[in-house]
Write a protein that holds these residues in place. Structure first.
Motif, mmCIF file in Angstrom:
data_model
loop_
_atom_site.group_PDB
_atom_site.id
_atom_site.type_symbol
_atom_site.label_atom_id
_atom_site.label_comp_id
_atom_site.label_asym_id
_atom_site.label_seq_id
_atom_site.Cartn_x
_atom_site.Cartn_y
_atom_site.Cartn_z
ATOM 1 N N MET A 1 1.007 -1.220 0.041
ATOM 2 C CA MET A 1 -0.138 0.098 -0.089
ATOM 3 C C MET A 1 1.026 1.242 0.081
ATOM 4 N N GLY A 2 0.480 2.289 -0.566
ATOM 5 C CA GLY A 2 1.336 3.438 -0.524
ATOM 6 C C GLY A 2 1.237 4.186 0.459
ATOM 7 N N LYS A 3 2.026 5.007 0.631
ATOM 8 C CA LYS A 3 2.049 6.023 1.848
ATOM 9 C C LYS A 3 1.721 7.455 1.530
ATOM 10 N N ARG A 4 0.863 7.847 2.332
ATOM 11 C CA ARG A 4 0.360 9.062 2.468
ATOM 12 C C ARG A 4 1.060 10.261 3.475
ATOM 13 N N VAL A 5 1.580 11.362 2.830
ATOM 14 C CA VAL A 5 2.141 12.211 4.083
ATOM 15 C C VAL A 5 1.329 13.532 4.157
ATOM 16 N N ASP A 297 17.897 12.664 13.030
ATOM 17 C CA ASP A 297 17.412 13.433 11.985
ATOM 18 C C ASP A 297 15.849 12.829 11.645
ATOM 19 N N TYR A 298 15.040 13.301 12.462
ATOM 20 C CA TYR A 298 13.603 12.985 12.433
ATOM 21 C C TYR A 298 12.845 13.180 11.077
ATOM 22 N N ARG A 299 13.265 14.186 10.233
ATOM 23 C CA ARG A 299 12.615 14.421 9.109
ATOM 24 C C ARG A 299 12.823 12.969 8.270
ATOM 25 N N ALA A 300 14.216 12.617 8.131
ATOM 26 C CA ALA A 300 14.527 11.320 7.684
ATOM 27 C C ALA A 300 14.200 10.285 8.208
ATOM 28 N N ARG A 303 10.233 9.508 7.762
ATOM 29 C CA ARG A 303 10.060 9.244 6.124
ATOM 30 C C ARG A 303 10.305 7.803 6.041
ATOM 31 N N ARG A 304 11.535 7.462 6.496
ATOM 32 C CA ARG A 304 11.867 5.991 6.170
ATOM 33 C C ARG A 304 11.018 5.146 7.045
ATOM 34 N N VAL A 315 2.537 12.140 9.474
ATOM 35 C CA VAL A 315 2.184 13.281 9.709
ATOM 36 C C VAL A 315 3.094 14.325 10.297
ATOM 37 N N GLU A 316 3.568 15.142 9.272
ATOM 38 C CA GLU A 316 4.759 15.969 9.611
ATOM 39 C C GLU A 316 4.411 17.473 10.233
#
Length: 342
Positions: A1-5, A297-300, A303-304, A315-316
């Motif tokens: 299933m694809g990821k939604r951001v 590095d919480y952005r990376a 997302r990972r 949710v960022e």
């Protein structure tokens, strides 16, 4: 299933990096009110109950909050798991938001933390804490729940969902630690005695400095004060050695029990709530500068993790740090309730 951001738009603040083994500075008697080893003297927002049971040949007590719906009941239960430097009380605004939305809310203090027992010679394991928590819910007749975990509680929530997937309706991970293996990334081993000595140097000032940078993206507001004083009070009271020792033991637990390799095995609906200014990384201050620069590095990391967890939603928060439920509760709770309803 694809990821939604989903992105929460706001002005990006620049947070400086800060790494510590434990938050360290010389403590003084004037730093904070002193609380007992089980946080005696600090009032929780709801009546504290205790779940007594036998664990590792000892009788222990797990303190918890059991808050009924204040809005129209929806028949669902939310389990809230606190972080390492947090307690069940820190969920105060989240409890209110969920109860108003119709949830029954259970918020325990894990064994070794806050108002729960801190037994001598206890062997800490994430699986053991998850087992204790499942026992609490079973004693209350709760078969299924949404599970919301923050910081260390996010790491514990992942272990709980891996062990008891049929009991988890939705997994909400708020600034979860454990999205990287600190040892594998180059953080050196630190003996428990060394971590304990660092914990004993904890003060209100060191807590506030760390929280400002890591939890709140460089800002400090009066409403953050209570939680810093709560944590500082545990180190300023008669139970400071007991608190510091169990904090050192649980640090050792977290360093040696990574969950990051098992993220693809999660089989429950999952949402990650990530403040991109979060820089939390255990043992960071003991690592070489080049290692420190790449940790937390919480952005990376967010997302990972969203790519590795099947069907996960990310949710960022571009302007928030480690504790979005405290830094911007209205926005976080709007997002949390939306995700739990899907």
């Amino acid at each position: 299933m694809g990821k939604r951001v989903r992105m929460s738009s706001a002005v990006i603040l620049i947070a400086s990096l800060l790494g510590t083994v434990g938050i360290a500075a010389a403590a003084t008697a004037d730093d904070a009110a002193g609380y007992g080893p089980r946080l005696e003297g600090f009032d929780y927002p709801h009546p504290v109950r205790t779940h007594a049971f036998a664990s590792q040949r000892q009788q222990v007590e797990m303190a918890y909050l059991d808050v009924p719906p204040t809005g129209e009941a929806n028949g669902r239960t939310a389990l809230l798991l606190h972080g390492k430097n947090f307690c069940a009380a820190t969920w105060e605004q989240t409890i209110a938001a969920l109860a108003d939305a119709g949830y029954r809310v259970i918020a325990p203090d894990q064994i070794g933390f806050c108002k729960s027992s801190k037994p001598d010679g206890y062997q800490y394991a994430l699986a053991g804490l998850a087992h204790n928590t499942r026992g609490l819910l079973a004693s209350l007749g709760i078969e299924r729940s949404v599970v919301v975990g923050h910081s260390m509680g996010g790491m514990l929530a992942m272990r709980y969902a891996l062990m008891y997937p049929d009991t988890v309706e939705h997994l909400a991970l708020v600034g979860p630690i454990g999205l990287e293996d600190w040892k594998a990334e180059g953080v050196p081993y630190q003996p428990v005695e060394q971590v304990y000595a660092s914990e004993l140097r904890t003060s209100y000032d060191s807590i506030r400095d760390y929280q400002t940078t890591v939890y709140y993206a460089g800002e400090w507001r009066p409403e953050f004060e209570r939680w810093a004083r709560m944590q500082a009070g545990m180190y300023a009271g008669p139970g400071r050695e007991v608190v510091a020792w169990h904090q050192a033991l649980t640090f050792d637990m977290l360093m040696g029990q990574p969950v990051v390799y098992e993220l693809p095995l999660l089989r429950v609906p999952t949402t990650l709530f990530i403040g991109v200014h979060d820089r939390t990384a255990l043992g960071k201050g003991a690592a070489a500068p080049e290692v420190q620069a790449k940790l937390g590095d919480y952005r990376a990391l967010g997302r990972r993790a969203a790519e590795e967890i099947p069907g996960a939603v990310l949710v960022e928060y571009e302007d928030l740090g480690h504790s979005p439920h405290i830094q911007d509760p209205a926005r976080f709770h709007r997002d949390l309730l939306r995700e739990l309803s899907r």
